[in-house]
Write a protein that holds these residues in place. Structure first.
Motif, PDB file in Angstrom:
ATOM      1  N   GLU A  10       0.814  -1.217   0.000  1.00 22.38           N
ATOM      2  CA  GLU A  10       0.000   0.000   0.000  1.00 22.38           C
ATOM      3  C   GLU A  10       0.845   1.262   0.000  1.00 22.38           C
ATOM      4  OE1 GLU A  10      -2.584   0.751   3.252  1.00 22.38           O
ATOM      5  OE2 GLU A  10      -0.979   0.723   4.719  1.00 22.38           O
ATOM      6  N   ARG A  11       2.115   1.153   0.365  1.00 16.60           N
ATOM      7  CA  ARG A  11       2.997   2.313   0.363  1.00 16.60           C
ATOM      8  C   ARG A  11       3.717   2.489  -0.973  1.00 16.60           C
ATOM      9  NH1 ARG A  11       1.858   0.817   5.203  1.00 16.60           N
ATOM     10  NH2 ARG A  11       1.895   2.265   6.932  1.00 16.60           N
ATOM     11  N   ALA A  12       3.550   1.550  -1.890  1.00 20.64           N
ATOM     12  CA  ALA A  12       4.147   1.670  -3.224  1.00 20.64           C
ATOM     13  C   ALA A  12       3.303   2.632  -4.055  1.00 20.64           C
ATOM     14  CB  ALA A  12       4.209   0.303  -3.897  1.00 20.64           C
ATOM     15  N   PRO A  13       3.938   3.556  -4.768  1.00 20.42           N
ATOM     16  CA  PRO A  13       3.164   4.530  -5.551  1.00 20.42           C
ATOM     17  C   PRO A  13       2.295   3.891  -6.627  1.00 20.42           C
ATOM     18  CG  PRO A  13       5.457   5.210  -5.372  1.00 20.42           C
ATOM     19  CD  PRO A  13       5.364   3.829  -4.800  1.00 20.42           C
ATOM     20  N   ALA A  14       2.693   2.758  -7.169  1.00 19.19           N
ATOM     21  CA  ALA A  14       1.915   2.123  -8.233  1.00 19.19           C
ATOM     22  C   ALA A  14       0.704   1.365  -7.695  1.00 19.19           C
ATOM     23  CB  ALA A  14       2.805   1.162  -9.022  1.00 19.19           C
ATOM     24  N   SER A  35       8.212   9.463   8.271  1.00 18.69           N
ATOM     25  CA  SER A  35       8.304   8.489   7.179  1.00 18.69           C
ATOM     26  C   SER A  35       9.317   7.395   7.511  1.00 18.69           C
ATOM     27  CB  SER A  35       8.695   9.180   5.875  1.00 18.69           C
ATOM     28  OG  SER A  35       7.709  10.091   5.489  1.00 18.69           O
ATOM     29  N   LEU A  36      10.449   7.790   8.063  1.00 19.66           N
ATOM     30  CA  LEU A  36      11.457   6.816   8.472  1.00 19.66           C
ATOM     31  C   LEU A  36      10.934   5.923   9.591  1.00 19.66           C
ATOM     32  CD1 LEU A  36      14.353   5.729   8.250  1.00 19.66           C
ATOM     33  CD2 LEU A  36      15.011   7.453   9.940  1.00 19.66           C
ATOM     34  N   ALA A  37      10.231   6.512  10.548  1.00 17.32           N
ATOM     35  CA  ALA A  37       9.668   5.726  11.647  1.00 17.32           C
ATOM     36  C   ALA A  37       8.652   4.717  11.127  1.00 17.32           C
ATOM     37  CB  ALA A  37       9.032   6.646  12.682  1.00 17.32           C
ATOM     38  N   SER A  38       7.863   5.100  10.148  1.00 18.94           N
ATOM     39  CA  SER A  38       6.881   4.193   9.562  1.00 18.94           C
ATOM     40  C   SER A  38       7.558   2.996   8.905  1.00 18.94           C
ATOM     41  CB  SER A  38       6.031   4.943   8.547  1.00 18.94           C
ATOM     42  OG  SER A  38       5.149   4.083   7.893  1.00 18.94           O
ATOM     43  N   VAL A  39       8.615   3.262   8.149  1.00 19.92           N
ATOM     44  CA  VAL A  39       9.347   2.169   7.493  1.00 19.92           C
ATOM     45  C   VAL A  39      10.003   1.258   8.537  1.00 19.92           C
ATOM     46  CG1 VAL A  39      11.318   1.655   6.006  1.00 19.92           C
ATOM     47  CG2 VAL A  39       9.698   3.428   5.353  1.00 19.92           C
ATOM     48  N   LEU A  40      10.578   1.857   9.572  1.00 19.14           N
ATOM     49  CA  LEU A  40      11.220   1.053  10.617  1.00 19.14           C
ATOM     50  C   LEU A  40      10.210   0.198  11.377  1.00 19.14           C
ATOM     51  CD1 LEU A  40      13.883   3.531  12.039  1.00 19.14           C
ATOM     52  CD2 LEU A  40      14.248   1.551  10.549  1.00 19.14           C
ATOM     53  N   LEU A  41       9.010   0.710  11.588  1.00 21.54           N
ATOM     54  CA  LEU A  41       7.975  -0.087  12.246  1.00 21.54           C
ATOM     55  C   LEU A  41       7.546  -1.262  11.379  1.00 21.54           C
ATOM     56  CD1 LEU A  41       5.833   2.711  13.906  1.00 21.54           C
ATOM     57  CD2 LEU A  41       7.149   0.940  15.073  1.00 21.54           C
ATOM     58  N   ILE A  42       7.494  -1.068  10.075  1.00 19.06           N
ATOM     59  CA  ILE A  42       7.149  -2.180   9.179  1.00 19.06           C
ATOM     60  C   ILE A  42       8.257  -3.227   9.180  1.00 19.06           C
ATOM     61  CG2 ILE A  42       6.734  -2.814   6.768  1.00 19.06           C
ATOM     62  CD1 ILE A  42       5.313  -0.113   6.477  1.00 19.06           C
ATOM     63  N   ALA A  72       0.208 -10.585  17.585  1.00 17.86           N
ATOM     64  CA  ALA A  72      -0.290  -9.345  18.167  1.00 17.86           C
ATOM     65  C   ALA A  72       0.780  -8.250  18.125  1.00 17.86           C
ATOM     66  CB  ALA A  72      -0.754  -9.577  19.598  1.00 17.86           C
ATOM     67  N   GLY A  73       2.024  -8.614  18.408  1.00 19.58           N
ATOM     68  CA  GLY A  73       3.113  -7.637  18.342  1.00 19.58           C
ATOM     69  C   GLY A  73       3.301  -7.086  16.941  1.00 19.58           C
ATOM     70  N   ALA A  74       3.227  -7.958  15.933  1.00 19.09           N
ATOM     71  CA  ALA A  74       3.379  -7.504  14.547  1.00 19.09           C
ATOM     72  C   ALA A  74       2.224  -6.585  14.145  1.00 19.09           C
ATOM     73  CB  ALA A  74       3.450  -8.710  13.609  1.00 19.09           C
ATOM     74  N   LEU A  75       1.009  -6.934  14.565  1.00 14.44           N
ATOM     75  CA  LEU A  75      -0.136  -6.081  14.224  1.00 14.44           C
ATOM     76  C   LEU A  75      -0.069  -4.733  14.931  1.00 14.44           C
ATOM     77  CD1 LEU A  75      -3.048  -8.673  14.094  1.00 14.44           C
ATOM     78  CD2 LEU A  75      -1.875  -7.546  12.196  1.00 14.44           C
ATOM     79  N   ILE A  76       0.407  -4.713  16.163  1.00 20.11           N
ATOM     80  CA  ILE A  76       0.564  -3.445  16.879  1.00 20.11           C
ATOM     81  C   ILE A  76       1.599  -2.565  16.172  1.00 20.11           C
ATOM     82  CG2 ILE A  76       1.468  -2.442  19.016  1.00 20.11           C
ATOM     83  CD1 ILE A  76       0.004  -4.733  20.488  1.00 20.11           C
ATOM     84  N   LEU A  77       2.675  -3.173  15.703  1.00 23.60           N
ATOM     85  CA  LEU A  77       3.680  -2.406  14.970  1.00 23.60           C
ATOM     86  C   LEU A  77       3.119  -1.859  13.658  1.00 23.60           C
ATOM     87  CD1 LEU A  77       6.778  -4.659  15.657  1.00 23.60           C
ATOM     88  CD2 LEU A  77       6.433  -2.319  16.468  1.00 23.60           C
ATOM     89  N   LEU A  78       2.267  -2.626  12.977  1.00 23.41           N
ATOM     90  CA  LEU A  78       1.651  -2.143  11.740  1.00 23.41           C
ATOM     91  C   LEU A  78       0.656  -1.020  12.014  1.00 23.41           C
ATOM     92  CD1 LEU A  78       1.183  -5.462   9.768  1.00 23.41           C
ATOM     93  CD2 LEU A  78       2.872  -3.663   9.401  1.00 23.41           C
ATOM     94  N   VAL A  79      -0.065  -1.102  13.122  1.00 21.99           N
ATOM     95  CA  VAL A  79      -0.951   0.003  13.501  1.00 21.99           C
ATOM     96  C   VAL A  79      -0.114   1.246  13.796  1.00 21.99           C
ATOM     97  CG1 VAL A  79      -2.547   0.828  15.276  1.00 21.99           C
ATOM     98  CG2 VAL A  79      -2.825  -1.447  14.341  1.00 21.99           C
ATOM     99  N   GLY A  80       1.038   1.054  14.434  1.00 26.75           N
ATOM    100  CA  GLY A  80       1.945   2.178  14.685  1.00 26.75           C
ATOM    101  C   GLY A  80       2.446   2.805  13.392  1.00 26.75           C
ATOM    102  N   ASP A  82       0.851   2.822  10.505  1.00 25.59           N
ATOM    103  CA  ASP A  82      -0.258   3.586   9.939  1.00 25.59           C
ATOM    104  C   ASP A  82      -0.480   4.889  10.697  1.00 25.59           C
ATOM    105  OD1 ASP A  82      -0.860   2.063   7.795  1.00 25.59           O
ATOM    106  OD2 ASP A  82      -2.715   1.212   8.586  1.00 25.59           O
ATOM    107  N   SER A  83      -0.268   4.866  12.011  1.00 24.09           N
ATOM    108  CA  SER A  83      -0.440   6.112  12.762  1.00 24.09           C
ATOM    109  C   SER A  83       0.649   7.123  12.407  1.00 24.09           C
ATOM    110  CB  SER A  83      -0.455   5.845  14.267  1.00 24.09           C
ATOM    111  OG  SER A  83       0.801   5.403  14.708  1.00 24.09           O
ATOM    112  N   MET A  84       1.860   6.648  12.126  1.00 23.65           N
ATOM    113  CA  MET A  84       2.925   7.557  11.684  1.00 23.65           C
ATOM    114  C   MET A  84       2.561   8.180  10.335  1.00 23.65           C
ATOM    115  SD  MET A  84       5.313   7.684  13.928  1.00 23.65           S
ATOM    116  CE  MET A  84       4.366   7.242  15.361  1.00 23.65           C
TER     117      MET A  84
END
Length: 136
Positions: A10-14, A35-42, A72-80, A82-84
């Motif tokens: 979903e973060r890919a421009p195409a 933006s960097l924090a979002s990538v690091l969380l993923i 649950a930890g992976a999903l929490i990181l993905l929610v983080g 998205d919040s970033m």
């Protein structure tokens, strides 16, 4: 791992047929940090997913608690992540070029990630009344 791959997709421009973007003449440092924090969380969500999978394969157990904690930890990181992105879209909206500015002199654009958990665009958030200015 499927959720991690979808978060990357979903973060890919195409991936988005008509992406929403803001034209920025100056890019705030907080936007780059978010933006960097979002990538690091993923990346962290991917690491938690792989670790949980390897651990479940090497030491099988009848109790599903460990794999569920990793999930649950992976999903929490993905929610983080998205919040970033949600916070970044708000910053980009506030610093975007409005009508009448010289767009040719601007350095770039910020592509808004659709997100799964925070659905309001900054334009929609701006229409809500702010309770911060009300007397207490």
């Amino acid at each position: 791992m499927a959720a991690v791959w979808l978060a990357l997709y979903e973060r890919a421009p195409a991936a988005v047929p008509s992406p929403q973007f803001y034209i920025l003449c100056r890019s705030p440092g907080s936007l780059k940090a978010l933006s960097l924090a979002s990538v690091l969380l993923i990346v962290a969500a991917a690491a938690v997913s792989v670790t949980g999978t390897v651990w479940a394969i090497r030491t099988p157990s009848r109790r599903p608690l460990r794999p569920m904690l990793h999930l649950a930890g992976a999903l929490i990181l993905l929610v983080g992540a998205d919040s970033m992105d949600y916070l970044g879209s708000g910053i980009a909206y506030r610093t975007a070029v409005h009508n009448g500015a010289n767009i040719a002199t601007c350095e770039g654009a910020y592509h808004v990630t659709p997100g799964w958990f925070f659905f309001l665009t900054p334009e929609d958030r701006g229409q809500w009344p702010s309770h911060a200015a009300e007397p207490r």
